[in-house]
Motif scaffolding. Structure first.
Motif, PDB file in Angstrom:
ATOM      1  N   THR A  34      -5.003   6.326   0.283  1.00 50.65           N
ATOM      2  CA  THR A  34      -3.430   5.017   0.758  1.00 50.65           C
ATOM      3  C   THR A  34      -4.392   4.159  -0.240  1.00 50.65           C
ATOM      4  O   THR A  34      -5.802   4.009  -0.438  1.00 50.65           O
ATOM      5  N   THR A  59       0.709   5.913   0.242  1.00 49.06           N
ATOM      6  CA  THR A  59      -0.337   6.520   0.669  1.00 49.06           C
ATOM      7  C   THR A  59       0.240   7.675   0.427  1.00 49.06           C
ATOM      8  O   THR A  59       1.450   8.592  -0.215  1.00 49.06           O
ATOM      9  N   TYR A  77      -5.434  12.243   3.895  1.00 43.85           N
ATOM     10  CA  TYR A  77      -4.338  10.802   3.700  1.00 43.85           C
ATOM     11  C   TYR A  77      -5.087  10.097   2.316  1.00 43.85           C
ATOM     12  O   TYR A  77      -6.297   9.839   2.905  1.00 43.85           O
ATOM     13  N   TYR A  97       0.888  -0.934  -0.288  1.00 44.37           N
ATOM     14  CA  TYR A  97      -0.128   0.432  -0.040  1.00 44.37           C
ATOM     15  C   TYR A  97       0.584   1.237   0.039  1.00 44.37           C
ATOM     16  O   TYR A  97       1.491   1.731   0.661  1.00 44.37           O
TER      17      TYR A  97
END
Length: 135
Positions: free
Chosen positions: A102, A87, A100, A85
């Motif tokens: 992700t 971000t 944020y 992942y």
């Protein structure tokens, strides 16, 4: 003499078949590819694009001529084996909103059955560059 000629023709056919099969397997196999996806955060009024890596290509499948209700028939799809992942920070978010976003990035691919718990297995999904926010 006739038998030698038939044997040579058979060997040539086998060679052409194997060469064709290998070229199809190597050109269209399930592999990592670069894509652009939309990143959308309604609270920030943001819709932008990010580059990511995902899986694409063809997997070997069989479609039996006679279908039997007792036999299990499935089609392999090209999907991720492992993901990480990443971000990003969404610009211009209000102070009370998490800035944020992700998203998953594939690091390896495989042919297998579609896992409906983690993958959109439908035929017609939204395009990866689709944004629902109106500018």
């Amino acid at each position: 003499m006739f038998q030698i000629m038939v044997t040579r023709i058979f060997v040539i056919y086998i060679f052409i078949f194997l060469l064709s099969w290998m070229s199809v397997q190597s050109l269209n196999r399930c592999q990592l590819t670069n894509i652009t996806i939309s990143v959308e955060k309604e609270e920030c009024g943001y819709c932008g694009m990010v580059n990511a890596t995902w899986c694409a290509g063809y997997c070997f499948t069989k479609d039996p001529v006679s279908k039997n209700s007792l036999a299990s028939i499935y089609q392999d799809i090209c999907s991720y084996r492992e993901i990480i992942y990443e971000t990003i920070t969404i610009p211009n978010c209000p102070a009370n909103v998490d800035p944020y976003y992700t998203y998953p990035v594939a690091i390896s691919c495989q042919c297998g059955m579609c896992n409906t718990e983690t993958t959109d297995c439908t035929v017609s999904a939204l395009e990866p560059t689709h944004c629902s926010l109106k500018p």
